[in-house]
Design a protein around this motif. Structure first.
Motif, PDB file in Angstrom:
ATOM      1  N   ALA A 177     -11.926   9.491   3.362  1.00 10.31           N
ATOM      2  CA  ALA A 177     -10.757   9.449   2.479  1.00 10.31           C
ATOM      3  C   ALA A 177     -11.126   8.734   1.189  1.00 10.31           C
ATOM      4  O   ALA A 177     -11.870   7.751   1.196  1.00 10.31           O
ATOM      5  N   PRO A 178     -10.658   9.258   0.057  1.00 13.41           N
ATOM      6  CA  PRO A 178     -10.977   8.608  -1.220  1.00 13.41           C
ATOM      7  C   PRO A 178     -10.388   7.206  -1.255  1.00 13.41           C
ATOM      8  O   PRO A 178      -9.299   6.953  -0.746  1.00 13.41           O
ATOM      9  N   ALA A 179     -11.114   6.312  -1.869  1.00 11.94           N
ATOM     10  CA  ALA A 179     -10.637   4.931  -1.989  1.00 11.94           C
ATOM     11  C   ALA A 179      -9.442   4.872  -2.932  1.00 11.94           C
ATOM     12  O   ALA A 179      -9.450   5.488  -4.009  1.00 11.94           O
ATOM     13  N   VAL A 180      -8.432   4.170  -2.516  1.00 12.35           N
ATOM     14  CA  VAL A 180      -7.225   4.022  -3.326  1.00 12.35           C
ATOM     15  C   VAL A 180      -7.235   2.637  -3.943  1.00 12.35           C
ATOM     16  O   VAL A 180      -7.313   1.635  -3.232  1.00 12.35           O
ATOM     17  N   ALA A 181      -7.172   2.634  -5.259  1.00 11.54           N
ATOM     18  CA  ALA A 181      -7.179   1.339  -5.941  1.00 11.54           C
ATOM     19  C   ALA A 181      -5.903   0.583  -5.632  1.00 11.54           C
ATOM     20  O   ALA A 181      -4.807   1.136  -5.748  1.00 11.54           O
ATOM     21  N   PRO A 182      -5.997  -0.650  -5.191  1.00  9.36           N
ATOM     22  CA  PRO A 182      -4.795  -1.419  -4.882  1.00  9.36           C
ATOM     23  C   PRO A 182      -3.965  -1.699  -6.126  1.00  9.36           C
ATOM     24  O   PRO A 182      -4.503  -1.861  -7.227  1.00  9.36           O
ATOM     25  N   VAL A 183      -2.652  -1.710  -5.960  1.00  7.07           N
ATOM     26  CA  VAL A 183      -1.751  -2.018  -7.067  1.00  7.07           C
ATOM     27  C   VAL A 183      -1.831  -3.506  -7.378  1.00  7.07           C
ATOM     28  O   VAL A 183      -1.672  -4.342  -6.490  1.00  7.07           O
ATOM     29  N   ARG A 184      -2.102  -3.805  -8.627  1.00  8.62           N
ATOM     30  CA  ARG A 184      -2.214  -5.201  -9.015  1.00  8.62           C
ATOM     31  C   ARG A 184      -0.824  -5.825  -9.103  1.00  8.62           C
ATOM     32  O   ARG A 184       0.052  -5.339  -9.810  1.00  8.62           O
ATOM     33  N   ARG A 185      -0.638  -6.891  -8.357  1.00  7.76           N
ATOM     34  CA  ARG A 185       0.648  -7.562  -8.326  1.00  7.76           C
ATOM     35  C   ARG A 185       0.701  -8.646  -9.392  1.00  7.76           C
ATOM     36  O   ARG A 185      -0.161  -9.521  -9.437  1.00  7.76           O
ATOM     37  N   SER A 186       1.691  -8.572 -10.248  1.00  6.40           N
ATOM     38  CA  SER A 186       1.847  -9.587 -11.276  1.00  6.40           C
ATOM     39  C   SER A 186       2.460 -10.843 -10.671  1.00  6.40           C
ATOM     40  O   SER A 186       3.487 -10.788  -9.996  1.00  6.40           O
ATOM     41  N   LYS A 187       1.818 -11.970 -10.934  1.00  9.32           N
ATOM     42  CA  LYS A 187       2.327 -13.233 -10.438  1.00  9.32           C
ATOM     43  C   LYS A 187       3.524 -13.725 -11.241  1.00  9.32           C
ATOM     44  O   LYS A 187       4.155 -14.712 -10.865  1.00  9.32           O
ATOM     45  N   ALA A 188       3.833 -13.036 -12.328  1.00  2.30           N
ATOM     46  CA  ALA A 188       4.942 -13.471 -13.182  1.00  2.30           C
ATOM     47  C   ALA A 188       6.294 -13.025 -12.653  1.00  2.30           C
ATOM     48  O   ALA A 188       7.322 -13.578 -13.062  1.00  2.30           O
ATOM     49  N   VAL A 189       6.311 -12.043 -11.761  1.00  3.34           N
ATOM     50  CA  VAL A 189       7.590 -11.486 -11.313  1.00  3.34           C
ATOM     51  C   VAL A 189       8.445 -12.532 -10.600  1.00  3.34           C
ATOM     52  O   VAL A 189       9.630 -12.688 -10.888  1.00  3.34           O
ATOM     53  N   GLY A 190       7.841 -13.245  -9.652  1.00  2.43           N
ATOM     54  CA  GLY A 190       8.589 -14.247  -8.903  1.00  2.43           C
ATOM     55  C   GLY A 190       9.224 -15.302  -9.790  1.00  2.43           C
ATOM     56  O   GLY A 190      10.436 -15.540  -9.724  1.00  2.43           O
ATOM     57  N   LEU A 246      21.017 -10.365  -8.249  1.00  2.37           N
ATOM     58  CA  LEU A 246      19.730 -11.046  -8.355  1.00  2.37           C
ATOM     59  C   LEU A 246      19.354 -11.730  -7.042  1.00  2.37           C
ATOM     60  O   LEU A 246      18.173 -11.780  -6.667  1.00  2.37           O
ATOM     61  N   ALA A 247      20.353 -12.256  -6.358  1.00  2.00           N
ATOM     62  CA  ALA A 247      20.079 -12.868  -5.055  1.00  2.00           C
ATOM     63  C   ALA A 247      19.536 -11.823  -4.081  1.00  2.00           C
ATOM     64  O   ALA A 247      18.604 -12.096  -3.311  1.00  2.00           O
ATOM     65  N   ARG A 248      20.120 -10.645  -4.104  1.00  2.00           N
ATOM     66  CA  ARG A 248      19.619  -9.563  -3.254  1.00  2.00           C
ATOM     67  C   ARG A 248      18.195  -9.182  -3.651  1.00  2.00           C
ATOM     68  O   ARG A 248      17.335  -8.942  -2.785  1.00  2.00           O
ATOM     69  N   ALA A 249      17.931  -9.148  -4.947  1.00  2.00           N
ATOM     70  CA  ALA A 249      16.597  -8.808  -5.423  1.00  2.00           C
ATOM     71  C   ALA A 249      15.577  -9.848  -4.979  1.00  2.00           C
ATOM     72  O   ALA A 249      14.428  -9.510  -4.663  1.00  2.00           O
ATOM     73  N   LEU A 250      15.982 -11.103  -4.948  1.00  2.00           N
ATOM     74  CA  LEU A 250      15.078 -12.162  -4.477  1.00  2.00           C
ATOM     75  C   LEU A 250      14.667 -11.928  -3.025  1.00  2.00           C
ATOM     76  O   LEU A 250      13.511 -12.128  -2.653  1.00  2.00           O
TER      77      LEU A 250
END
Length: 204
Positions: free
Chosen positions: A18-31, A179-183
């Motif tokens: 299976a072709p390698a899938v590049a992982p999605v880079r998670r931004s640390k700024a979201v939290g 926003l509480a739900r989003a958290l």
């Protein structure tokens, strides 16, 4: 079907890697952004709520001259407060950026809740700029309360201004709940950092 060097069938030969899938880079700024949006939204909802249940009912018990004098002072203090300005605009900016980043990283559920919160707060801002601020400016233009003879502006505040502030309270409170739900959704997503691997067949 191909065979291993030992002569035994190789069950995986017919399935290319299976072709390698590049992982999605998670931004640390979201939290942090989501936390900032939630806190500032709570502060704005609390400010509007305080006016609803204490400030405006308390002023209604005073005479018109005292009402005007107090409201002029309240507005002057808020307008000149840089911290209030940061909270007032920061709630929208933090929510909008957080929604964009969540959507970009594939967390569509959280992004939807944050985006809805930003949209609701935008409604509160529109009410503020179209109703409350013009009335505040009209009150400031009335000048020294000791020299005012026409207090019709007080009735506008007791009617239009107070009603629009109740709407702002409801809208911001709903946005805070979103926003509480989003958290919660963000926390669940951040806790599942496992990557998926392609399944290989167990037989031919």
């Amino acid at each position: 079907m191909s065979f291993n060097p030992t002569g035994t069938p190789n069950p995986y030969a017919a399935y290319p890697p299976a072709p390698a899938v590049a992982p999605v880079r998670r931004s640390k700024a979201v939290g942090p952004l989501l936390m900032i949006a939630t806190i500032t939204m709570g502060l704005m909802a609390g400010l509007f709520f305080a006016y609803d249940i204490s400030v405006m009912p308390g002023l209604a018990r005073t005479d018109d001259r005292t009402y005007v004098d107090a409201m002029q002072n309240f507005n002057a203090l808020i307008d000149g407060n840089g911290l209030f300005g940061m909270v007032f605009i920061g709630a929208l900016l933090a929510a909008a950026v957080a929604a964009f980043l969540e959507h970009r990283q594939g967390r569509r559920g959280a992004a939807l809740w944050i985006g809805a919160a930003a949209a609701l707060y935008l409604v509160a801002l529109m009410i503020t700029f179209s109703v409350n601020i013009p009335l505040n400016n009209e009150l400031a233009a009335a000048g020294d309360p000791a020299k005012i003879t026409d207090f019709s502006i007080v009735e506008k505040f007791k009617g239009t201004w107070e009603t629009s502030n109740i709407v702002r309270t409801l809208v911001c409170t709903a946005a805070l709940g979103f926003l509480a739900r989003a958290l919660v959704l963000h926390g669940r997503g951040a806790g599942t950092g496992a990557t998926t691997h392609p399944m290989r067949p167990h037989g031919v």
